[in-house]
Scaffold this active site. Structure first.
Site, PDB file in Angstrom:
ATOM      1  N   CYS A  46       0.936  -1.289  -0.081  1.00 18.45           N
ATOM      2  CA  CYS A  46       0.115   0.105  -0.037  1.00 18.45           C
ATOM      3  C   CYS A  46       0.579   1.370   0.044  1.00 18.45           C
ATOM      4  O   CYS A  46       0.339   2.160   0.018  1.00 18.45           O
ATOM      5  CB  CYS A  46      -0.953  -0.032   1.183  1.00 18.45           C
ATOM      6  SG  CYS A  46      -2.140  -1.293   1.229  1.00 18.45           S
TER       7      CYS A  46
ATOM      8  N   PHE B 160       1.119  -3.333   4.119  1.00 19.06           N
ATOM      9  CA  PHE B 160       1.226  -4.754   4.642  1.00 19.06           C
ATOM     10  C   PHE B 160       2.845  -5.186   4.180  1.00 19.06           C
ATOM     11  O   PHE B 160       3.303  -4.922   3.050  1.00 19.06           O
ATOM     12  CB  PHE B 160       0.471  -5.776   3.915  1.00 19.06           C
ATOM     13  CG  PHE B 160      -1.023  -5.619   4.541  1.00 19.06           C
ATOM     14  CD1 PHE B 160      -1.093  -4.906   5.632  1.00 19.06           C
ATOM     15  CD2 PHE B 160      -1.900  -6.686   4.042  1.00 19.06           C
ATOM     16  CE1 PHE B 160      -2.852  -5.010   6.077  1.00 19.06           C
ATOM     17  CE2 PHE B 160      -3.249  -6.406   4.636  1.00 19.06           C
ATOM     18  CZ  PHE B 160      -3.617  -5.798   5.540  1.00 19.06           C
TER      19      PHE B 160
ATOM     20  N   GLU C  44      -0.232   5.679  13.387  1.00 16.52           N
ATOM     21  CA  GLU C  44       0.066   6.561  12.692  1.00 16.52           C
ATOM     22  C   GLU C  44      -0.012   8.000  13.533  1.00 16.52           C
ATOM     23  O   GLU C  44       0.852   8.816  13.534  1.00 16.52           O
ATOM     24  CB  GLU C  44      -0.861   7.001  11.562  1.00 16.52           C
ATOM     25  CG  GLU C  44      -0.558   7.653  10.438  1.00 16.52           C
ATOM     26  CD  GLU C  44      -1.709   7.743   9.350  1.00 16.52           C
ATOM     27  OE1 GLU C  44      -1.392   8.435   8.350  1.00 16.52           O
ATOM     28  OE2 GLU C  44      -2.554   7.160   9.426  1.00 16.52           O
TER      29      GLU C  44
ATOM     30  N   LYS D 181      -9.101   8.759   2.482  1.00 18.55           N
ATOM     31  CA  LYS D 181      -9.669   7.554   2.310  1.00 18.55           C
ATOM     32  C   LYS D 181     -11.173   7.417   2.922  1.00 18.55           C
ATOM     33  O   LYS D 181     -12.028   6.560   2.527  1.00 18.55           O
ATOM     34  CB  LYS D 181      -9.030   6.366   3.075  1.00 18.55           C
ATOM     35  CG  LYS D 181      -7.697   6.155   2.461  1.00 18.55           C
ATOM     36  CD  LYS D 181      -6.663   4.922   3.072  1.00 18.55           C
ATOM     37  CE  LYS D 181      -5.601   4.807   2.501  1.00 18.55           C
ATOM     38  NZ  LYS D 181      -4.576   5.724   2.559  1.00 18.55           N
TER      39      LYS D 181
ATOM     40  N   HIS E 127      -9.800   2.919   0.014  1.00 19.13           N
ATOM     41  CA  HIS E 127      -8.437   2.290   0.043  1.00 19.13           C
ATOM     42  C   HIS E 127      -8.225   1.736  -1.563  1.00 19.13           C
ATOM     43  O   HIS E 127      -8.502   0.519  -1.237  1.00 19.13           O
ATOM     44  CB  HIS E 127      -8.115   1.814   1.257  1.00 19.13           C
ATOM     45  CG  HIS E 127      -6.639   1.494   1.449  1.00 19.13           C
ATOM     46  ND1 HIS E 127      -5.713   1.687   0.554  1.00 19.13           N
ATOM     47  CD2 HIS E 127      -6.110   0.925   2.697  1.00 19.13           C
ATOM     48  CE1 HIS E 127      -4.507   1.255   0.956  1.00 19.13           C
ATOM     49  NE2 HIS E 127      -4.636   0.694   2.112  1.00 19.13           N
TER      50      HIS E 127
ATOM     51  N   HIS F 220      -2.307   8.282   5.996  1.00 19.36           N
ATOM     52  CA  HIS F 220      -2.690   7.020   5.580  1.00 19.36           C
ATOM     53  C   HIS F 220      -4.175   7.000   5.922  1.00 19.36           C
ATOM     54  O   HIS F 220      -4.963   6.405   5.181  1.00 19.36           O
ATOM     55  CB  HIS F 220      -1.800   5.993   6.026  1.00 19.36           C
ATOM     56  CG  HIS F 220      -1.953   4.804   5.560  1.00 19.36           C
ATOM     57  ND1 HIS F 220      -1.518   4.169   4.241  1.00 19.36           N
ATOM     58  CD2 HIS F 220      -2.448   3.692   5.804  1.00 19.36           C
ATOM     59  CE1 HIS F 220      -2.047   2.993   3.901  1.00 19.36           C
ATOM     60  NE2 HIS F 220      -2.587   2.531   5.001  1.00 19.36           N
TER      61      HIS F 220
END
Length: 426
Positions: free
Chosen positions: A173, A409, A324, A345, A350, A313
């Site tokens: 990502c 990930f 975060e 998002k 996403h 993010h």
């Protein structure tokens, strides 16, 4: 971010294909209005799945200029990349035919490649899974292109006539951030003069939905798709899958100025780190993301206090949002409480490897419009996420320097600093 000979890299063209509207103008309009493009999945019957919502792009390839053979040859994500690259090239005003082709390159990010094409072709050759021994003769003639994500970069290179460095970056990502960061480095070090860089992913397929269902990463809020994506909200329960693309034209600042180009922003700093910890897990202290932010700011020669806006993010999972938040506090200190933060998002979902580039586009357009897009659907703040997340409504705000971050990930943590080239000391 300048190279040994002082080369500074800037963005002079933007293209966006995103949920809620194709084109950079439509994309920004959605964000500025605080609208959401999340809905019940329409590409297939989602009723067997735990999560049945997504942010889909209303995309007509033929209407957007792709020919019948291109549509036949390319997976949906590759189509996104080519259409978006063409918009970016047109926006830049560069005459690509007049450029030295071997000094023009392409870098495209993608996390899952031709997922939709592969899923569709497997159903075809296996007769919807009924055949154990599949018949390859029923497959699309260009199936090999679906198997190798490098075809995305090749398609874009053919579209713009680039014969220089051409590659695909696949780092989960953070792919969209890393692809643009890598492209900037190529210009900075003198390996290319112009780069067409960005990312594309079209992952909304049964196999992807099933995979995220299995680990309960996506939301189960199926009764209210428009408000299902809730980053930093105490009632959030997972992210909403999306799709899309953003592509940029990058070039050296002095060259851009000589030709009178409109310069959107300078890529002033970029860094990426790995947590070497867990495939999907995150350390709660945000140390690795904080380190990426610190290095990106050092490369930009900027103090934490120079950051005017953080494009987070903000996936909408409890683990990510808290990680975060900790990273911002760790890297920016007290300034973390003063700087506005938001997650787009909440509006466009996403889109995995593409979202980093889409978020760069949002960051650059925020600078262009001196406004911070909101975090939609943020009604009940999580007490552990106690920063200024710009809930519900866009905010007029001078944004000369923007920090955009990504988490993926595999433990990938990336950060990019975008700055107005005339409003910072070098």
């Amino acid at each position: 971010m300048s190279g040994p000979d002082g080369r500074r890299v800037v963005i002079t063209g933007i293209g966006v294909t995103a949920p809620g509207g194709v084109g950079a103008k439509n994309f920004w309009s959605l964000l500025a209005d605080g609208g959401t493009a999340t809905r019940r999945i329409s590409f297939f019957d989602p009723s067997p799945f735990r999560s049945q919502v997504a942010a889909e792009v209303d995309f007509d390839a033929e209407l957007l200029g792709l020919g019948a053979q291109e549509i036949r040859r390319m997976d949906r994500a590759a189509q996104f990349a080519v259409v978006t690259a063409r918009e970016a090239v047109a926006d830049s005003g560069l005459e690509f035919d007049a450029l030295a082709p071997h000094r023009t390159g392409v870098t495209i990010g993608s996390a899952v490649g031709a997922t939709m094409g592969l899923d569709e072709e497997y159903r075809t050759v296996s007769d919807s899974g009924r055949l154990e021994l599949v018949d390859h003769e029923y497959a699309v003639p260009h199936l090999y292109n679906y198997m190798v994500p490098s075809s995305f970069a090749a398609e874009v290179a053919w579209a713009v006539g680039a014969e220089g460095p051409t590659t695909v970056v696949s780092t989960g990502c953070t792919s969209g951030l890393d692809a643009v960061g890598y492209a900037a480095e190529l210009i900075r070090e003198g390996s290319a003069d112009v780069m067409v860089a960005g990312a594309a992913d079209a992952p909304i397929s049964p196999i992807t939905v099933a995979c995220f269902d299995a680990i309960k990463a996506t939301t189960s809020r199926n009764d209210d798709p428009e408000h299902a994506s809730r980053p930093f909200d105490g009632t959030r329960n997972g992210f909403v899958l999306g799709e899309g693309s953003a592509v940029f034209v990058l070039e050296e600042l002095d060259t851009a100025r000589r030709r009178g180009a409109h310069v959107y922003a300078e890529i002033a700093g970029y860094a990426t780190r790995s947590n070497a910890f867990h495939m999907t897990g995150l350390r709660p202290d945000g140390r690795e993301m904080a380190e990426a932010i610190r290095v990106a700011l050092d490369e930009a020669r900027l103090a934490p206090e120079a950051v005017d806006y953080i494009n987070a993010h903000g996936s909408g999972t409890k683990q990510n949002d808290r990680h975060e938040t900790a990273a911002f506090k760790r890297s920016l200190g007290e300034h973390a409480y003063a700087v506005p933060v938001s997650s787009i998002k909440s509006m466009v979902g996403h889109s995995l490897g593409a979202i980093g580039s889409i978020e760069i586009a949002a960051s650059v357009l925020a600078m262009e419009n001196n406004a911070v897009p909101p975090t939609a659907n943020l009604h009940t703040p999580d007490p552990e996420c106690d920063l200024d997340y710009v809930p519900l409504t866009a905010r007029d705000w001078r944004t000369d320097t923007v920090l955009s971050v990504g988490s993926g990930f595999g433990g990938f943590q990336s950060a990019m600093v975008l700055a107005h080239p005339d409003r910072r000391a070098v």
